[in-house]
Design a protein around this motif. Structure first.
Motif, PDB file in Angstrom:
ATOM      1  N   PHE A  37       0.752  -1.299  -0.071  1.00 51.86           N
ATOM      2  CA  PHE A  37      -0.199   0.058   0.053  1.00 51.86           C
ATOM      3  C   PHE A  37       0.809   1.296   0.231  1.00 51.86           C
ATOM      4  N   THR A  40       2.199   1.798  -3.438  1.00 51.09           N
ATOM      5  CA  THR A  40       1.346   1.868  -4.401  1.00 51.09           C
ATOM      6  C   THR A  40       0.757   3.452  -4.221  1.00 51.09           C
ATOM      7  N   LYS A  55       0.048   0.067  -8.695  1.00 52.11           N
ATOM      8  CA  LYS A  55      -0.277  -1.011  -7.687  1.00 52.11           C
ATOM      9  C   LYS A  55       0.356  -2.371  -8.204  1.00 52.11           C
ATOM     10  N   TYR A 102      -8.140  -3.691  -8.884  1.00 51.54           N
ATOM     11  CA  TYR A 102      -7.740  -2.503  -8.193  1.00 51.54           C
ATOM     12  C   TYR A 102      -7.946  -1.357  -9.307  1.00 51.54           C
ATOM     13  N   ALA A 117      -7.731   3.085  -0.232  1.00 59.27           N
ATOM     14  CA  ALA A 117      -7.770   2.147   0.495  1.00 59.27           C
ATOM     15  C   ALA A 117      -8.782   1.362   0.338  1.00 59.27           C
ATOM     16  N   PHE A 120      -7.831  -0.958  -2.652  1.00 58.94           N
ATOM     17  CA  PHE A 120      -6.956  -1.849  -2.221  1.00 58.94           C
ATOM     18  C   PHE A 120      -7.249  -2.984  -1.447  1.00 58.94           C
TER      19      PHE A 120
END
Length: 143
Positions: A37, A40, A55, A102, A117, A120
């Protein structure tokens, strides 16, 4: 049977019970997800990389960390060329599941940290279930 979480370096074996494997897999996944995360969001929001590129890079970093920890700690498996090849094949499949889902969600939703978020977590959740089932049922049974 209680869940055991030893942090030792005993001889690797696949005799770890399901509950322990699940707990270890979740802990490993959480750590890996932080790196995934973080990279990303950094690439997407700071560098301006397109969603699939950001991603994709995060996924590669996170899954590399996860594999290294899961092989030795979660599944206590010895290194194996056949297993490594199977992991690569699985990660290619989960890469496309994760990055594709995603990207699709990010294309449909507004930009912002909350939507990032959420997208993700959904993409990671779907890929994680596929990953665990295949690793436990197939990959870490390979010698």
């Amino acid at each position: 049977m209680p869940i055991e979480l030893p942090f030792d370096d005993e001889e690797a074996s696949t005799s770890v019970d399901l509950k322990t494997q699940i707990v270890r897999f979740i802990l490993t996944g959480a750590l890996s997800a932080v790196f995934d995360f973080g990279l990303t969001v950094f690439l997407q929001d700071v560098v301006g990389a397109p969603f699939p590129v950001a991603k994709g890079a995060g996924f590669i970093l996170g899954t590399t960390i996860a594999y290294l920890i899961n092989r030795r700690w979660t599944f206590r498996a010895e290194a194996s060329k056949a297993r490594f090849a199977a992991v690569i094949a699985l990660y290619v499949v989960t890469f496309f599941i994760n990055v594709g889902l995603y990207d699709r969600l990010m294309q449909q939703w507004e930009t912002g940290l909350l939507y990032t978020a959420l997208a993700f977590c959904i993409a990671q959740g779907v890929a994680t279930v596929v990953n665990f089932v295949v690793q436990r049922a197939v990959i870490f049974k390979i010698r």
